[in-house]
Design a protein around this motif. Structure first.
Motif, PDB file in Angstrom:
ATOM      1  N   LYS A   8      44.253  37.446  39.443  1.00  0.00           N
ATOM      2  CA  LYS A   8      44.532  36.028  39.666  1.00  0.00           C
ATOM      3  C   LYS A   8      46.022  35.814  39.911  1.00  0.00           C
ATOM      4  CE  LYS A   8      40.723  33.878  37.127  1.00  0.00           C
ATOM      5  NZ  LYS A   8      40.320  33.169  35.894  1.00  0.00           N
ATOM      6  N   ASP A  52      40.399  38.300  36.276  1.00  0.00           N
ATOM      7  CA  ASP A  52      41.641  37.887  35.608  1.00  0.00           C
ATOM      8  C   ASP A  52      42.812  38.776  36.003  1.00  0.00           C
ATOM      9  OD1 ASP A  52      40.081  36.918  32.447  1.00  0.00           O
ATOM     10  OD2 ASP A  52      40.360  35.818  34.321  1.00  0.00           O
ATOM     11  N   SER A  53      42.533  40.046  36.231  1.00  0.00           N
ATOM     12  CA  SER A  53      43.594  41.003  36.519  1.00  0.00           C
ATOM     13  C   SER A  53      44.273  40.775  37.863  1.00  0.00           C
ATOM     14  CB  SER A  53      43.053  42.431  36.457  1.00  0.00           C
ATOM     15  OG  SER A  53      42.004  42.604  37.401  1.00  0.00           O
ATOM     16  N   ASN A  76      36.241  32.922  43.269  1.00  0.00           N
ATOM     17  CA  ASN A  76      36.359  33.360  41.886  1.00  0.00           C
ATOM     18  C   ASN A  76      37.111  34.693  41.891  1.00  0.00           C
ATOM     19  OD1 ASN A  76      35.851  33.157  39.084  1.00  0.00           O
ATOM     20  ND2 ASN A  76      34.254  34.705  39.277  1.00  0.00           N
ATOM     21  N   TYR A  77      37.948  34.892  40.885  1.00  0.00           N
ATOM     22  CA  TYR A  77      38.778  36.098  40.818  1.00  0.00           C
ATOM     23  C   TYR A  77      38.691  36.751  39.451  1.00  0.00           C
ATOM     24  CZ  TYR A  77      41.003  34.221  45.027  1.00  0.00           C
ATOM     25  OH  TYR A  77      41.239  33.728  46.289  1.00  0.00           O
TER      26      TYR A  77
END
Length: 115
Positions: free
Chosen positions: A64, A61-62, A58-59
């Protein structure tokens, strides 16, 4: 006693790449999730990426599409490959591990991205 030792931080120009590594050592009975967090000056610590025990990632958003987390369970090690770095990625990066539902943190490694 469990220790997380990070390495790989440094100074890089915008658009460049860095690879962080974190090795867990000591009495590791069951290593569950591992993750990377970061804290910029004057800001709260934030989650960057996680690698769960089931292999899911999981990442934030900034990051990805730019950062990749990977893990080797045989070595109790997690990496963070950071590409296309931006000045706003500048922060102290911390490794995190959940070992038998107890939280462990590394000492942090500084990443500075110049514009």
């Amino acid at each position: 006693q469990v220790q997380l030792v990070e390495s790989g931080g440094g100074l890089v120009q915008a658009g460049g790449s860095l690879r962080l590594s974190c090795a867990a050592s000591g009495r590791i009975l069951r290593l569950k999730s591992m993750a990377w967090y970061r804290q910029a000056p004057g800001k709260q610590r934030e989650l960057v990426a996680t690698f769960a025990s089931d292999g899911s990632t999981n990442y934030a958003d900034s990051v990805k599409g730019r950062f990749t987390i990977s893990r080797d369970n045989t070595k109790n090690t997690v990496w963070l490959q950071m590409n296309s770095l931006k000045p706003e990625d500048t922060a102290v990066y911390y490794c995190y591990a959940d070992i038998l539902f107890k939280d462990y943190w590394g000492q942090g490694t500084q990443v500075t991205v110049s514009s």
